[in-house]
Write a protein that holds these residues in place. Structure first.
Motif, PDB file in Angstrom:
ATOM      1  N   ASP A 199       0.827  -1.201   0.000  1.00 48.66           N
ATOM      2  CA  ASP A 199       0.000   0.000   0.000  1.00 48.66           C
ATOM      3  C   ASP A 199       0.866   1.258   0.000  1.00 48.66           C
ATOM      4  OD1 ASP A 199      -2.324  -1.462  -0.075  1.00 48.66           O
ATOM      5  OD2 ASP A 199      -2.825  -1.158   2.042  1.00 48.66           O
ATOM      6  N   ALA A 200       1.968   1.225   0.736  1.00 46.00           N
ATOM      7  CA  ALA A 200       2.866   2.379   0.792  1.00 46.00           C
ATOM      8  C   ALA A 200       3.475   2.667  -0.581  1.00 46.00           C
ATOM      9  CB  ALA A 200       3.962   2.142   1.826  1.00 46.00           C
ATOM     10  N   VAL A 201       3.869   1.620  -1.309  1.00 41.54           N
ATOM     11  CA  VAL A 201       4.427   1.805  -2.653  1.00 41.54           C
ATOM     12  C   VAL A 201       3.367   2.385  -3.587  1.00 41.54           C
ATOM     13  CG1 VAL A 201       5.271   0.574  -4.698  1.00 41.54           C
ATOM     14  CG2 VAL A 201       6.237   0.071  -2.457  1.00 41.54           C
ATOM     15  N   GLU A 202       2.164   1.838  -3.539  1.00 38.36           N
ATOM     16  CA  GLU A 202       1.095   2.329  -4.417  1.00 38.36           C
ATOM     17  C   GLU A 202       0.769   3.790  -4.132  1.00 38.36           C
ATOM     18  OE1 GLU A 202      -3.581   1.526  -5.381  1.00 38.36           O
ATOM     19  OE2 GLU A 202      -2.366  -0.191  -4.760  1.00 38.36           O
ATOM     20  N   LEU A 203       0.670   4.145  -2.867  1.00 33.88           N
ATOM     21  CA  LEU A 203       0.379   5.529  -2.498  1.00 33.88           C
ATOM     22  C   LEU A 203       1.521   6.452  -2.913  1.00 33.88           C
ATOM     23  CD1 LEU A 203      -1.441   7.588  -1.117  1.00 33.88           C
ATOM     24  CD2 LEU A 203      -0.371   6.936   1.065  1.00 33.88           C
ATOM     25  N   ALA A 204       2.747   6.022  -2.684  1.00 31.87           N
ATOM     26  CA  ALA A 204       3.907   6.844  -3.057  1.00 31.87           C
ATOM     27  C   ALA A 204       3.955   7.086  -4.559  1.00 31.87           C
ATOM     28  CB  ALA A 204       5.196   6.176  -2.587  1.00 31.87           C
ATOM     29  N   LEU A 205       3.646   6.088  -5.364  1.00 32.08           N
ATOM     30  CA  LEU A 205       3.663   6.265  -6.823  1.00 32.08           C
ATOM     31  C   LEU A 205       2.581   7.244  -7.273  1.00 32.08           C
ATOM     32  CD1 LEU A 205       4.376   2.605  -7.959  1.00 32.08           C
ATOM     33  CD2 LEU A 205       5.911   4.572  -8.143  1.00 32.08           C
ATOM     34  N   ARG A 206       1.432   7.197  -6.652  1.00 34.45           N
ATOM     35  CA  ARG A 206       0.367   8.143  -7.014  1.00 34.45           C
ATOM     36  C   ARG A 206       0.733   9.563  -6.584  1.00 34.45           C
ATOM     37  NH1 ARG A 206      -4.616   5.411  -8.523  1.00 34.45           N
ATOM     38  NH2 ARG A 206      -4.426   3.208  -8.089  1.00 34.45           N
ATOM     39  N   LEU A 207       1.306   9.703  -5.397  1.00 34.95           N
ATOM     40  CA  LEU A 207       1.713  11.028  -4.942  1.00 34.95           C
ATOM     41  C   LEU A 207       2.877  11.561  -5.779  1.00 34.95           C
ATOM     42  CD1 LEU A 207       1.422  10.562  -1.079  1.00 34.95           C
ATOM     43  CD2 LEU A 207      -0.075  11.907  -2.576  1.00 34.95           C
ATOM     44  N   LYS A 208       3.765  10.667  -6.196  1.00 33.78           N
ATOM     45  CA  LYS A 208       4.896  11.074  -7.031  1.00 33.78           C
ATOM     46  C   LYS A 208       4.406  11.675  -8.342  1.00 33.78           C
ATOM     47  CE  LYS A 208       9.162   9.347  -9.032  1.00 33.78           C
ATOM     48  NZ  LYS A 208      10.030   8.192  -9.243  1.00 33.78           N
ATOM     49  N   ALA A 209       3.313  11.162  -8.865  1.00 34.78           N
ATOM     50  CA  ALA A 209       2.757  11.696 -10.106  1.00 34.78           C
ATOM     51  C   ALA A 209       2.318  13.146  -9.934  1.00 34.78           C
ATOM     52  CB  ALA A 209       1.584  10.844 -10.585  1.00 34.78           C
ATOM     53  N   LEU A 210       1.953  13.534  -8.728  1.00 37.94           N
ATOM     54  CA  LEU A 210       1.531  14.910  -8.470  1.00 37.94           C
ATOM     55  C   LEU A 210       2.696  15.820  -8.078  1.00 37.94           C
ATOM     56  CD1 LEU A 210      -1.779  14.562  -6.454  1.00 37.94           C
ATOM     57  CD2 LEU A 210      -1.476  15.608  -8.701  1.00 37.94           C
ATOM     58  N   ALA A 211       3.860  15.255  -7.826  1.00 41.80           N
ATOM     59  CA  ALA A 211       4.977  16.000  -7.253  1.00 41.80           C
ATOM     60  C   ALA A 211       5.734  16.820  -8.293  1.00 41.80           C
ATOM     61  CB  ALA A 211       5.911  15.042  -6.528  1.00 41.80           C
ATOM     62  N   ASP A 212       5.024  17.613  -9.050  1.00 42.29           N
ATOM     63  CA  ASP A 212       5.643  18.490 -10.040  1.00 42.29           C
ATOM     64  C   ASP A 212       4.742  19.710 -10.204  1.00 42.29           C
ATOM     65  OD1 ASP A 212       5.832  19.442 -13.029  1.00 42.29           O
ATOM     66  OD2 ASP A 212       7.709  18.381 -12.585  1.00 42.29           O
ATOM     67  N   PRO A 213       5.316  20.916 -10.179  1.00 40.36           N
ATOM     68  CA  PRO A 213       4.475  22.112 -10.292  1.00 40.36           C
ATOM     69  C   PRO A 213       3.622  22.158 -11.555  1.00 40.36           C
ATOM     70  CG  PRO A 213       6.683  22.699  -9.584  1.00 40.36           C
ATOM     71  CD  PRO A 213       6.723  21.246  -9.934  1.00 40.36           C
ATOM     72  N   MET A 240      -3.601  19.771 -13.225  1.00 41.63           N
ATOM     73  CA  MET A 240      -4.725  19.216 -12.466  1.00 41.63           C
ATOM     74  C   MET A 240      -5.665  20.335 -12.022  1.00 41.63           C
ATOM     75  SD  MET A 240      -4.540  15.973 -12.544  1.00 41.63           S
ATOM     76  CE  MET A 240      -5.931  15.718 -11.467  1.00 41.63           C
ATOM     77  N   SER A 241      -5.101  21.466 -11.637  1.00 43.58           N
ATOM     78  CA  SER A 241      -5.922  22.601 -11.226  1.00 43.58           C
ATOM     79  C   SER A 241      -6.806  23.080 -12.372  1.00 43.58           C
ATOM     80  CB  SER A 241      -5.009  23.731 -10.746  1.00 43.58           C
ATOM     81  OG  SER A 241      -5.750  24.882 -10.465  1.00 43.58           O
ATOM     82  N   LEU A 242      -6.230  23.169 -13.565  1.00 46.95           N
ATOM     83  CA  LEU A 242      -7.012  23.589 -14.730  1.00 46.95           C
ATOM     84  C   LEU A 242      -8.119  22.588 -15.040  1.00 46.95           C
ATOM     85  CD1 LEU A 242      -4.068  24.789 -16.959  1.00 46.95           C
ATOM     86  CD2 LEU A 242      -5.968  26.221 -16.171  1.00 46.95           C
ATOM     87  N   LEU A 243      -7.792  21.310 -14.992  1.00 42.16           N
ATOM     88  CA  LEU A 243      -8.786  20.284 -15.308  1.00 42.16           C
ATOM     89  C   LEU A 243      -9.856  20.166 -14.232  1.00 42.16           C
ATOM     90  CD1 LEU A 243      -6.420  17.548 -16.760  1.00 42.16           C
ATOM     91  CD2 LEU A 243      -8.053  18.950 -18.030  1.00 42.16           C
ATOM     92  N   MET A 244      -9.481  20.431 -12.980  1.00 40.99           N
ATOM     93  CA  MET A 244     -10.446  20.275 -11.888  1.00 40.99           C
ATOM     94  C   MET A 244     -11.276  21.524 -11.647  1.00 40.99           C
ATOM     95  SD  MET A 244      -8.871  17.609  -9.280  1.00 40.99           S
ATOM     96  CE  MET A 244     -10.479  17.550  -8.543  1.00 40.99           C
ATOM     97  N   ALA A 245     -10.881  22.641 -12.233  1.00 40.37           N
ATOM     98  CA  ALA A 245     -11.648  23.872 -12.058  1.00 40.37           C
ATOM     99  C   ALA A 245     -13.088  23.662 -12.521  1.00 40.37           C
ATOM    100  CB  ALA A 245     -10.996  25.019 -12.821  1.00 40.37           C
ATOM    101  N   ASN A 246     -13.266  22.776 -13.478  1.00 33.60           N
ATOM    102  CA  ASN A 246     -14.583  22.409 -13.971  1.00 33.60           C
ATOM    103  C   ASN A 246     -14.529  20.919 -14.278  1.00 33.60           C
ATOM    104  OD1 ASN A 246     -16.909  21.898 -15.357  1.00 33.60           O
ATOM    105  ND2 ASN A 246     -16.628  23.492 -16.897  1.00 33.60           N
ATOM    106  N   PRO A 247     -15.098  20.061 -13.441  1.00 34.04           N
ATOM    107  CA  PRO A 247     -14.973  18.612 -13.622  1.00 34.04           C
ATOM    108  C   PRO A 247     -15.398  18.107 -14.998  1.00 34.04           C
ATOM    109  CG  PRO A 247     -15.918  19.090 -11.485  1.00 34.04           C
ATOM    110  CD  PRO A 247     -15.847  20.392 -12.234  1.00 34.04           C
ATOM    111  N   ALA A 248     -16.280  18.822 -15.689  1.00 31.68           N
ATOM    112  CA  ALA A 248     -16.697  18.395 -17.027  1.00 31.68           C
ATOM    113  C   ALA A 248     -15.723  18.887 -18.094  1.00 31.68           C
ATOM    114  CB  ALA A 248     -18.096  18.911 -17.333  1.00 31.68           C
TER     115      ALA A 248
END
Length: 117
Positions: free
Chosen positions: A28-42, A48-56
């Motif tokens: 579980d720690a490896v899986e969580l770390a890999l998902r968080l690593k994908a977000l670890a870039d400005p 993600m902010s642009l895409l989530m500003a409007n979920p559609a």
């Protein structure tokens, strides 16, 4: 030869109970770390902010590249990392891929990081 990274099963739900719930298994720690690593870039966070500003909302790699001031190839690389972690999905239409956020995946990550069980 470099050690290959584990592959995430993006069809499976985000891995585990909140961190505060108790010790986490190594898998579980490896899986969580890999998902968080994908977000670890400005740039990825901006995308993600642009895409989530409007979920559609759906955007092409070119649209996202222009919005975060990176090349099209760099945007595609970042989007592939996010897609590999299950945080975005894409749909090919003609010559373009249209990307959209997967809010449920981000909500699940938030739940794992929540300090309350």
């Amino acid at each position: 030869m470099p050690k290959p990274l584990p592959v995430i099963d993006v069809s499976a739900p985000i891995c585990c109970a909140p961190l505060a719930a108790g010790p986490m298994s190594a898998e579980d720690a490896v899986e969580l770390a890999l998902r968080l690593k994908a977000l670890a870039d400005p740039a990825r966070i901006q995308m993600m902010s642009l895409l989530m500003a409007n979920p559609a909302r759906e955007m092409t790699a070119g649209d996202l590249a222009a919005a975060v001031d990176v090349s099209g190839g760099t945007a595609t690389h970042h989007l592939n990392q996010l897609r590999g972690a299950g945080l975005v999905t894409s749909e090919r239409r003609g010559v373009n891929n249209f990307y959209r956020a997967e809010p449920a995946s981000l909500e699940a990550l938030r739940g794992v990081l929540d300090t309350c069980c």
